[in-house]
Every structure is written in C-alpha cells, then in structure tokens.
Design a protein around this motif. Sequence first.
Motif, mmCIF file in Angstrom:
data_model
loop_
_atom_site.group_PDB
_atom_site.id
_atom_site.type_symbol
_atom_site.label_atom_id
_atom_site.label_comp_id
_atom_site.label_asym_id
_atom_site.label_seq_id
_atom_site.Cartn_x
_atom_site.Cartn_y
_atom_site.Cartn_z
ATOM 1 N N ALA A 371 32.519 6.980 15.388
ATOM 2 C CA ALA A 371 31.573 5.590 15.638
ATOM 3 C C ALA A 371 32.179 4.196 14.797
ATOM 4 C CB ALA A 371 30.278 5.840 14.455
ATOM 5 N N GLY A 372 33.276 4.757 13.767
ATOM 6 C CA GLY A 372 34.512 3.463 13.605
ATOM 7 C C GLY A 372 35.393 2.385 15.239
ATOM 8 N N SER A 373 35.669 3.585 15.738
ATOM 9 C CA SER A 373 36.451 3.411 16.657
ATOM 10 C C SER A 373 36.283 2.365 17.335
ATOM 11 C CB SER A 373 37.135 4.395 17.139
ATOM 12 O OG SER A 373 37.767 5.322 16.192
ATOM 13 N N PHE A 374 35.008 2.127 17.638
ATOM 14 C CA PHE A 374 34.591 1.344 19.192
ATOM 15 C C PHE A 374 34.748 0.098 18.789
ATOM 16 C CE2 PHE A 374 31.229 5.156 19.548
ATOM 17 C CZ PHE A 374 31.091 5.194 21.211
ATOM 18 N N GLY A 375 35.288 -0.712 17.577
ATOM 19 C CA GLY A 375 35.840 -1.860 17.655
ATOM 20 C C GLY A 375 37.493 -1.802 18.780
ATOM 21 N N MET A 376 38.178 -0.819 19.530
ATOM 22 C CA MET A 376 38.758 -0.704 20.069
ATOM 23 C C MET A 376 39.009 -1.471 20.910
ATOM 24 S SD MET A 376 39.252 3.481 20.915
ATOM 25 C CE MET A 376 38.153 4.424 21.682
ATOM 26 N N PHE A 377 37.722 -1.159 21.336
ATOM 27 C CA PHE A 377 37.558 -1.735 22.999
ATOM 28 C C PHE A 377 37.291 -3.192 23.282
ATOM 29 C CE2 PHE A 377 35.161 2.217 23.212
ATOM 30 C CZ PHE A 377 35.482 2.893 24.472
ATOM 31 N N SER A 378 37.090 -3.630 21.809
ATOM 32 C CA SER A 378 37.660 -5.543 21.498
ATOM 33 C C SER A 378 39.085 -5.618 21.580
ATOM 34 C CB SER A 378 36.886 -5.834 20.150
ATOM 35 O OG SER A 378 35.071 -5.114 20.270
ATOM 36 N N VAL A 379 39.749 -5.056 20.931
ATOM 37 C CA VAL A 379 41.110 -5.215 20.897
ATOM 38 C C VAL A 379 41.818 -5.007 22.288
ATOM 39 C CG1 VAL A 379 43.050 -4.517 19.675
ATOM 40 C CG2 VAL A 379 41.043 -4.517 18.673
ATOM 41 N N VAL A 380 41.646 -3.540 22.756
ATOM 42 C CA VAL A 380 41.790 -3.115 24.331
ATOM 43 C C VAL A 380 41.174 -4.908 25.094
ATOM 44 C CG1 VAL A 380 42.063 -1.994 25.924
ATOM 45 C CG2 VAL A 380 41.607 -0.857 23.759
ATOM 46 N N THR A 381 40.436 -5.410 25.062
ATOM 47 C CA THR A 381 40.086 -6.228 26.299
ATOM 48 C C THR A 381 40.706 -7.537 25.661
ATOM 49 O OG1 THR A 381 37.606 -5.141 25.805
ATOM 50 C CG2 THR A 381 38.183 -7.375 26.736
ATOM 51 N N LEU A 382 40.701 -7.362 24.504
ATOM 52 C CA LEU A 382 41.848 -9.780 23.462
ATOM 53 C C LEU A 382 43.343 -9.026 24.462
ATOM 54 C CD1 LEU A 382 41.455 -10.767 20.660
ATOM 55 C CD2 LEU A 382 43.569 -10.027 21.641
ATOM 56 N N THR A 383 44.190 -7.936 24.487
ATOM 57 C CA THR A 383 45.522 -7.529 24.510
ATOM 58 C C THR A 383 45.274 -7.963 26.038
ATOM 59 O OG1 THR A 383 45.154 -6.288 22.855
ATOM 60 C CG2 THR A 383 47.469 -5.820 25.170
ATOM 61 N N ILE A 384 44.295 -7.238 26.978
ATOM 62 C CA ILE A 384 44.381 -7.160 28.711
ATOM 63 C C ILE A 384 43.971 -8.188 29.176
ATOM 64 C CG2 ILE A 384 43.340 -6.088 30.568
ATOM 65 C CD1 ILE A 384 43.042 -3.691 29.598
ATOM 66 N N TRP A 385 43.104 -9.324 28.507
ATOM 67 C CA TRP A 385 43.074 -10.707 29.136
ATOM 68 C C TRP A 385 44.367 -11.179 28.556
ATOM 69 C CZ3 TRP A 385 40.095 -13.530 31.744
ATOM 70 C CH2 TRP A 385 41.038 -15.215 32.000
ATOM 71 N N ILE A 386 44.688 -11.480 27.719
ATOM 72 C CA ILE A 386 45.958 -12.262 27.211
ATOM 73 C C ILE A 386 46.778 -12.163 27.980
ATOM 74 C CG2 ILE A 386 47.453 -12.723 25.685
ATOM 75 C CD1 ILE A 386 46.073 -12.449 23.452
ATOM 76 N N VAL A 387 47.457 -10.784 28.542
ATOM 77 C CA VAL A 387 48.236 -10.673 29.589
ATOM 78 C C VAL A 387 48.317 -10.600 31.115
ATOM 79 C CG1 VAL A 387 49.665 -8.624 30.457
ATOM 80 C CG2 VAL A 387 49.265 -8.706 28.059
ATOM 81 N N LEU A 388 46.676 -10.580 31.278
ATOM 82 C CA LEU A 388 46.559 -10.675 32.153
ATOM 83 C C LEU A 388 46.530 -12.515 32.366
ATOM 84 C CD1 LEU A 388 43.359 -8.703 33.715
ATOM 85 C CD2 LEU A 388 45.589 -8.734 34.313
ATOM 86 N N TYR A 389 46.090 -13.363 31.770
ATOM 87 C CA TYR A 389 45.759 -14.326 31.883
ATOM 88 C C TYR A 389 47.222 -15.474 31.742
ATOM 89 C CZ TYR A 389 44.950 -19.116 30.082
ATOM 90 O OH TYR A 389 45.283 -20.747 30.097
ATOM 91 N N ASP A 390 48.186 -14.724 31.515
ATOM 92 C CA ASP A 390 49.366 -15.244 31.011
ATOM 93 C C ASP A 390 50.519 -14.865 32.474
ATOM 94 O OD1 ASP A 390 51.727 -17.025 29.221
ATOM 95 O OD2 ASP A 390 52.694 -14.944 29.053
ATOM 96 N N ARG A 391 50.134 -14.009 32.566
ATOM 97 C CA ARG A 391 50.979 -13.062 34.009
ATOM 98 C C ARG A 391 50.803 -13.032 34.801
ATOM 99 N NH1 ARG A 391 55.640 -14.520 30.488
ATOM 100 N NH2 ARG A 391 55.116 -12.609 28.881
ATOM 101 N N ALA A 392 49.022 -13.507 35.485
ATOM 102 C CA ALA A 392 48.446 -13.254 36.348
ATOM 103 C C ALA A 392 47.729 -14.037 36.674
ATOM 104 C CB ALA A 392 48.263 -11.906 36.980
ATOM 105 N N ILE A 393 46.779 -14.791 35.956
ATOM 106 C CA ILE A 393 45.999 -15.502 36.200
ATOM 107 C C ILE A 393 45.854 -16.974 36.411
ATOM 108 C CG2 ILE A 393 43.669 -16.792 35.862
ATOM 109 C CD1 ILE A 393 42.449 -13.780 34.500
ATOM 110 N N ILE A 394 47.076 -17.596 35.258
ATOM 111 C CA ILE A 394 47.305 -18.597 36.072
ATOM 112 C C ILE A 394 48.257 -18.919 36.547
ATOM 113 C CG2 ILE A 394 48.945 -20.058 34.403
ATOM 114 C CD1 ILE A 394 45.936 -20.425 33.472
#
Length: 575
Positions: A371-394
């Motif tokens: 139950a305490g591991s569902f927070g990892m989806f927030s961390v993974v989403t945050l990390t993926i977004w930062i990488v995509l935003y900086d390296r692909a989207i912009i």
Amino acid sequence: MEIEANLASNENGSNQEKEEDSRKAKGGLITTPFIIANEAFEKVASYGLLPNMIFYLMNEYKMGVTKATNVIFYWSAATNFTPLVGALLADSFLGRFLTIALGSIFTLLGMILLWLTAAIPHVRPPSCDQFTTHCKPATSAQRALLFTSFALMSIGAGGIRPCSLAFGADQLDKKHNLKNNTNTLESYFGWYYASASISVLIALTGIVYIQDRIGWEVGFGVPAILMLLSTLLFFLASKLYIKHKSNESFLLAQFLQVVVVAYKNRTLSFPTDNSNGYYREKGSSYTSPTNKLRFLNKACIIKNPQEVYFTNRWNLCSIEQVEELKALLRVAPSWSTGIMPAINISQSSFPLLQANSMDRHIGSSAFQIPAGSFGMFSVVTLTIWIVLYDRAIIPFASRISDRKIHIGAKSRMGIGIFLSGVSMAVSGAVEYVRRKKAVEQGLAMSALWLVPHNCLTGLAEAFSAIGQTEFYYTEFPRSMSSVASSLFGVGMAVANLAASVVLSTVDGATGGGGKGSWVSSNINEGHYGYYYWLLAGLTFLNLFYFFICSWFYGDCVDRVAENGEGVEENLYQFS
C-alpha cells in the motif's frame, strides 16, 4: 632585526604555499562517492519510514486516523523547515562539513530510537484490536520516546539536506582548475540527482515491502543500518574534504538592519541625486535603488559622507541589502499560492488507507503491491515528465515554431495548481465509487484505480515545484540563491501545518452530533471522497488567488539564459 623579519616573512610565505598545496591535494572526484552515498542512504532511510507510518501509529500506538495524520503532518513540517535553519547555520556559523556531520549523527540517533520503539514491546501500548475493544492508550513516556525520535530525525535532515549538494560542489569547484570546473560540476549534479531519484524509489518499494512482509522491527532496523553506513562513509573521507569556513554575515540580521535603519530614517527626504545620495558597495551593479517598496530606500540614504568610511550597518545599509529584502517581500504573495498544492501533495495517509482496503494484486498473480508503494507512480511520472519536457517536448515545439519555446515560471506554477485541483477531484471520484462498492456490494475495487491520481499528483508537482523554484531563482539576486533554494521546503513546512488545521477542522465540523466524521478511522464509515473534493474546491479558489498575485507582481526577470545555468539542477532537488 631585518634579517629576522625576512626569515619570518619567508616562513609565513612557505606556510601559505604549503597550505595552498594541501588544499589542492584535497577534494576532487574521489570525495563525491562518500558525499553522494551519505545523502542517498539518508534518503532511503528517511523516505522509507514515512509511507507506512500511519499504520504504525494507528496499530501500535492506538491513535485515531486524525491524530496519527496530524502527527505525520507536524513531523513533515519540521523536516521541511529545519533545512532552512540548517542552511543559515552552515553559512553563518558552523560550515557545511560540521553541519552535515551533526545532521548525520542526529538522524542516526533518531532512527535507532524509532527502531527501539518497535524492538522493545514495553515502550509502546499493549496489543489489542482498537476497532472491537477499548485499547489502553500510550503513556506520556511512550509518546515522548516516539516523538523524540521524530524530532532527532527532523533536526538531522536540517543538517544534511541543505548542505550536501553544495558541499560536494565545494570539492570540485577549484580556482586553480577553472577550465574543467563546469564539466566536472555538471557530471556531479547528474550523479547526485540520479542517486536521489533512485533512493526515493528504493525507499518506496524495498523498505516499504520489508515493513509489510517482515514487520516493524526489521522494517525500522534496515533504515537504521543504512543510516549508520551513511554516517561512517561520510566520516571515513573526512581528511580528504575541502572544508570552507562559514561567512561572517547573517542574512536574517541583514534584513533586520534594513527595517531598523529605514524606521530610523523615516523622517528623511529622498535625495534628488540618486547616483550619489545612496550607499552602494564597491563593484555593485546597482546605481540606485528601485522605486518598488520605496519606503525601504531610506535605509540606504547617506546622511553624512563620513558614514561611508566607517560603515555601521545598523545606521546605514547598502542598496544591495535593501533590494534583497524587497525581492523577498515581493515574492511572498506568489510564494503563498504554492501552499495549497503543497497541502495536496502532503496527503499521503488517506491514499495509503485507501490502497490498503483495495485489491492490490496485479492481475491473477499472488503478488500484491504494498500500500505504501503507490507513491512511486508520482515519482516516476515526475521524472518522466522532466526528461520529456527538457529533451523532447520543448525541442520539438521550438523546431515547429522556428523559435525557442519556454513556458514561463509563473505559467508553470498556474498549470501546477490547476492539475493539483484536478488530481484531488479525481481522487474524490475514485474514493466515492470505492466506498459505494465496499458498503453496498462488499466488493474490493482494484487499487490500480489509484494510479491516475498518483500520476496527476506527480505531474502537478513537476509543474508547481519546478515553476516555483525557477521563479525564486530568477527573481532573487544571485546573493540570495541559498534562500531561493530553501523557499519551496519552507512552503512545504507551512503546508503541513495548514493541512493539519484543515483536517482537524473537517473532523470537528463533520463528526459532531453523533454523526460519523468524513475522516473516520474506519474508511468505510467515513467520507474521504468529500474531503478530497473540499481540497479540490480550495485549490481552484487558490488558482483564482494566484491569478491576482501574478497580475500584481508583473513581469518576471528571465535570468536563466543570462548566466548559462539551467534550472533543472535546482528542480530535481524538490521532487
């Protein structure tokens, strides 16, 4: 006598050369694994304790959900606030090495104390089922021991977290090797933030899984062992570190000086010659103070030309001091708009209770996601977004528009607030359906329905936290970079306290007259969905408040490209 003076001079020069050679021999890449390991193990240990703590307080210390959640809020508030105190103490008195060293020791002591509460049965209340029988509450001594462990860990975090990154940079930023400094520091920042992300993921998966499957004694013992390794590794390389001395000036004292001197000079008229009527430090880029918050300009008015040569900062402040305080005061309203999304981010206890009451199996397999591991989806989403935003989207958007695209800091803050409200609304809808199925049909809904909420929370945090950090970094003078890097953490601390007030108010308002509270300890008797929708409504009201603050603030200063430093390094730190 002259010969003796020359010999003494030569000896002093020789000692200085030896000291300089010694400093050149210290530091470098050889020290960074010890510093990174210290921070990484501390993160694994501390972040691994938080997710399941609501269960420990409710099951082992017989606390209701409201009281247990408030305890976690207070602990998180202290942990987020102490790094600002640690940064000020390190820069003004202790120095970074001593601050990290003391922080490591305090954190280790706190974790050992917490482990003892799990290992020794007599230091916590006797076992019983609090939902079917009247349980004996924890004694004052038992609560004191538990809260002391929390306090020690918060103090320790205040020593390690604000200084670790800068202390590592101290080892690599060598004046005699300026040519390679940039590349070396860039490599160090990359490894530092990579280790931070991996540490949080390990904490949310490995440590949480151990607590779920093996128990509290081992689940708290492993973080304590990791923290012991962290402390030993840091001290092991003590002789290799470059240890800069602390500065003599204290930023809070400088701000107070501006207020005091401005009040003393309140009857003075503003000088007609702006370039000569105000005191500025040698080499300053300021020729005169700005007209915003003009009443503070009286702190740097030169009353007597002789004051410039015998400057007493309690009688005459510099333009730089005045502008630094102005920057902080101007940013304050916009900073306050980040408190509401931070309140939403801090809602970790209720999603944990939701997940624990749902079906956490993956398909037909026997494995259950803790139950305490569902927070990892927030961390993974945050990390993926930062990488995509900086390296692909912009880059992609810039190619299409044939010009460099950059979403402004304030725009990202606004998007973050909006997404935070949406995440709370989605969470409320999921909880409403979950409760209805559990009460009316006796069915356990799949916990994977919590994933969209966690992903939205991670995305909201990426926009809000990154936007805030860039906003503080670009709007503050460079001399206030340490303050800029601490403001988000201070906002989280205030948000934790505010979240406690909101929770207690909701519990008191909805639980009177024999009615069940929205935030009842029994999740199926409560209405957590209503609580989430209340937070969503407050968030959208906060968005309107943000628009007002943004309009009053005016245009931002874009200083990112000017100094060539990407804000990405500052951003990962708050994920």
